[in-house]
Design a protein around this motif. Sequence first.
Motif, short mmCIF file in Angstrom:
data_model
loop_
_atom_site.label_atom_id
_atom_site.label_comp_id
_atom_site.label_asym_id
_atom_site.label_seq_id
_atom_site.Cartn_x
_atom_site.Cartn_y
_atom_site.Cartn_z
N CYS A 1 0.79 -1.22 0.00
CA CYS A 1 0.00 0.00 0.00
C CYS A 1 0.83 1.28 0.00
CB CYS A 1 -0.91 0.02 1.22
SG CYS A 1 -2.01 -1.40 1.29
N LEU A 2 2.13 1.16 -0.01
CA LEU A 2 2.99 2.35 0.03
C LEU A 2 2.67 3.26 -1.15
CD1 LEU A 2 5.29 3.83 1.45
CD2 LEU A 2 6.87 2.57 -0.01
N MET A 3 2.45 4.54 -0.85
CA MET A 3 2.12 5.55 -1.84
C MET A 3 0.79 5.25 -2.54
SD MET A 3 4.53 7.42 -1.04
CE MET A 3 4.66 8.78 -2.14
N ALA A 4 -0.15 4.69 -1.79
CA ALA A 4 -1.47 4.35 -2.32
C ALA A 4 -2.52 4.59 -1.24
CB ALA A 4 -1.50 2.90 -2.78
N PHE A 5 -3.78 4.52 -1.64
CA PHE A 5 -4.89 4.69 -0.71
C PHE A 5 -5.29 3.34 -0.13
CE2 PHE A 5 -5.32 8.33 -3.53
CZ PHE A 5 -5.45 9.34 -2.61
N VAL A 6 -5.72 3.38 1.14
CA VAL A 6 -6.20 2.17 1.81
C VAL A 6 -7.28 2.58 2.81
CG1 VAL A 6 -4.44 2.27 3.63
CG2 VAL A 6 -5.42 0.08 3.01
N SER A 7 -8.26 1.70 3.02
CA SER A 7 -9.24 1.98 4.07
C SER A 7 -8.75 1.36 5.36
CB SER A 7 -10.63 1.45 3.73
OG SER A 7 -10.64 0.44 2.83
#
Length: 76
Positions: free
Chosen positions: A59-65
């Motif tokens: 998830c690095l440099m990305a969106f996550v809930s």
Amino acid sequence: MSTDEVIVAEGRWQTQEQNALVNGLPLGPSAVNVFVDKVLMRETFVWRPTMEMMYLEDCLMAFVSWPVHKVVFENL
């Protein structure tokens, strides 16, 4: 972001809007959309995994809930 009082990543809060899409899925209640800037514990399972994102290292440099009660908010 944390699990059981352990900080697992650092990121930026984006929204808590329930209808917002995160990786193609609605955010839903009691969750926040976070942009992951730094992963501290790479092998932490993602709260809502997808085919591409199973662990925080994905998830690095990305969106996550993430569950809102597991997010530590700081004003910098």
